[in-house]
Design a protein around this motif. Structure first.
Motif, short mmCIF file in Angstrom:
data_model
loop_
_atom_site.label_atom_id
_atom_site.label_comp_id
_atom_site.label_asym_id
_atom_site.label_seq_id
_atom_site.Cartn_x
_atom_site.Cartn_y
_atom_site.Cartn_z
N GLN A 44 -10.61 5.46 -4.73
CA GLN A 44 -9.36 4.70 -4.80
C GLN A 44 -9.46 3.27 -4.28
O GLN A 44 -8.45 2.61 -4.09
CB GLN A 44 -8.28 5.45 -4.00
N PHE A 45 -10.65 2.77 -4.07
CA PHE A 45 -10.81 1.46 -3.44
C PHE A 45 -10.34 0.32 -4.34
O PHE A 45 -9.84 -0.69 -3.85
CB PHE A 45 -12.25 1.24 -2.99
N ALA A 46 -10.50 0.46 -5.65
CA ALA A 46 -10.03 -0.58 -6.57
C ALA A 46 -8.51 -0.71 -6.50
O ALA A 46 -7.97 -1.82 -6.51
CB ALA A 46 -10.47 -0.28 -7.99
N ALA A 47 -7.81 0.43 -6.40
CA ALA A 47 -6.35 0.40 -6.29
C ALA A 47 -5.91 -0.22 -4.96
O ALA A 47 -4.90 -0.92 -4.90
CB ALA A 47 -5.79 1.82 -6.41
N ILE A 48 -6.68 0.00 -3.90
CA ILE A 48 -6.36 -0.61 -2.59
C ILE A 48 -6.54 -2.11 -2.66
O ILE A 48 -5.68 -2.88 -2.24
CB ILE A 48 -7.25 0.00 -1.48
N ARG A 49 -7.67 -2.55 -3.24
CA ARG A 49 -7.94 -3.99 -3.34
C ARG A 49 -6.94 -4.70 -4.25
O ARG A 49 -6.69 -5.89 -4.09
CB ARG A 49 -9.36 -4.21 -3.86
N PHE B 169 -5.03 0.16 8.64
CA PHE B 169 -5.77 1.36 8.25
C PHE B 169 -5.06 2.03 7.08
O PHE B 169 -3.83 2.03 7.00
CB PHE B 169 -5.85 2.34 9.42
N VAL B 170 -5.85 2.60 6.17
CA VAL B 170 -5.28 3.28 5.01
C VAL B 170 -6.02 4.61 4.81
O VAL B 170 -7.24 4.68 4.99
CB VAL B 170 -5.34 2.40 3.75
N LEU B 171 -5.25 5.65 4.48
CA LEU B 171 -5.82 6.97 4.20
C LEU B 171 -6.05 7.05 2.70
O LEU B 171 -5.11 6.94 1.91
CB LEU B 171 -4.84 8.06 4.66
N ALA B 172 -7.33 7.20 2.29
CA ALA B 172 -7.64 7.16 0.86
C ALA B 172 -8.81 8.09 0.53
O ALA B 172 -9.58 8.47 1.40
CB ALA B 172 -8.00 5.73 0.45
N GLU B 173 -8.90 8.40 -0.76
CA GLU B 173 -10.03 9.18 -1.28
C GLU B 173 -11.15 8.22 -1.65
O GLU B 173 -10.95 7.00 -1.72
CB GLU B 173 -9.58 9.97 -2.52
N GLU B 174 -12.31 8.77 -1.96
CA GLU B 174 -13.49 7.96 -2.25
C GLU B 174 -13.33 7.01 -3.44
O GLU B 174 -13.80 5.89 -3.39
CB GLU B 174 -14.69 8.90 -2.50
N LEU C 109 0.83 -1.20 0.00
CA LEU C 109 0.00 0.00 0.00
C LEU C 109 0.87 1.25 0.00
O LEU C 109 0.58 2.22 -0.71
CB LEU C 109 -0.93 0.01 1.21
N GLN C 110 1.95 1.24 0.77
CA GLN C 110 2.85 2.39 0.80
C GLN C 110 3.57 2.56 -0.54
O GLN C 110 3.78 3.68 -1.00
CB GLN C 110 3.85 2.26 1.95
N ASP C 111 3.93 1.45 -1.17
CA ASP C 111 4.56 1.52 -2.50
C ASP C 111 3.59 2.08 -3.54
O ASP C 111 4.02 2.72 -4.51
CB ASP C 111 5.05 0.13 -2.94
N ALA C 112 2.29 1.84 -3.34
CA ALA C 112 1.27 2.35 -4.27
C ALA C 112 0.95 3.82 -4.00
O ALA C 112 0.12 4.40 -4.70
CB ALA C 112 0.01 1.50 -4.17
#
Length: 184
Positions: free
Chosen positions: A65-70, A58-63, A21-24
């Protein structure tokens, strides 16, 4: 400004998911704590770092960006999970967790105990060793002036003392401030 979301990871993949996640480009946080064990055979202390919430971070993300997180390696889903939309975690909770971890509030190591001011003199184990079978004088309460022997230490402020009342030993519960140690 994004919001914090709870992410479920695959089993034993919390650190891999955090790194990916940090690399992304996401700000991610994995709550951890440290414990200290003593290996009797090798006579060394071993400090292990464990996850506070196994399989979650936990991850800090915008609305959007969930596909990129998954898509990150080790990530299973963003809570509450499919088919429901992700629900943000209150920022205050994540900030408090981070502050507590930085303050070593969850750690069970000698270093953390020293940091919190829990010296050997005020821990329960040390108090039990120091006071067990010790002769004491009661300096407060209804048994003022009685002498007795500490039988048990229940907490940092509760003792069980055996005193002699009319020739018979009786166990009484006292606060630690009600007794003082005798020299002999």
């Amino acid at each position: 400004m994004g919001r914090w979301y709870a992410v479920k990871t695959r089993a034993k993949c919390e650190r891999k998911a955090l790194e990916d996640l940090q690399d992304a480009g996401f700000e991610a946080y994995l709550p951890e704590y440290r414990i200290e064990r003593f290996n009797r055979r090798r006579r060394v202390k071993i400090v292990s770092t464990l996850c506070h919430f196994p399989r979650y971070l936990f991850v800090l993300a915008e609305e959007g960006q969930f596909a990129a997180i998954r898509a990150c390696d080790g990530v299973s889903d963003v809570l509450p999970g499919f088919p429901m939309a992700p629900i943000p975690v209150p920022t205050k909770d994540v900030v408090e967790l981070r502050a507590a971890q930085a303050d070593m509030a969850f750690d069970d190591t000698d270093e953390a105990r020293r940091h919190r001011g829990q010296t050997v003199r005020n821990t329960l184990e040390a108090m039990r060793k120091r006071l067990r079978n010790k002769r004491v004088l009661i300096n407060d309460g209804p048994f003022l002036g009685f002498r007795g022997k500490v039988e048990a230490v229940h907490s940092l402020d509760r003792l069980q003392v055996a005193i002699s009342i009319m020739g018979r030993e009786t166990l009484v519960e006292l606060e630690s401030m009600q007794v003082e140690g005798l020299a002999a």
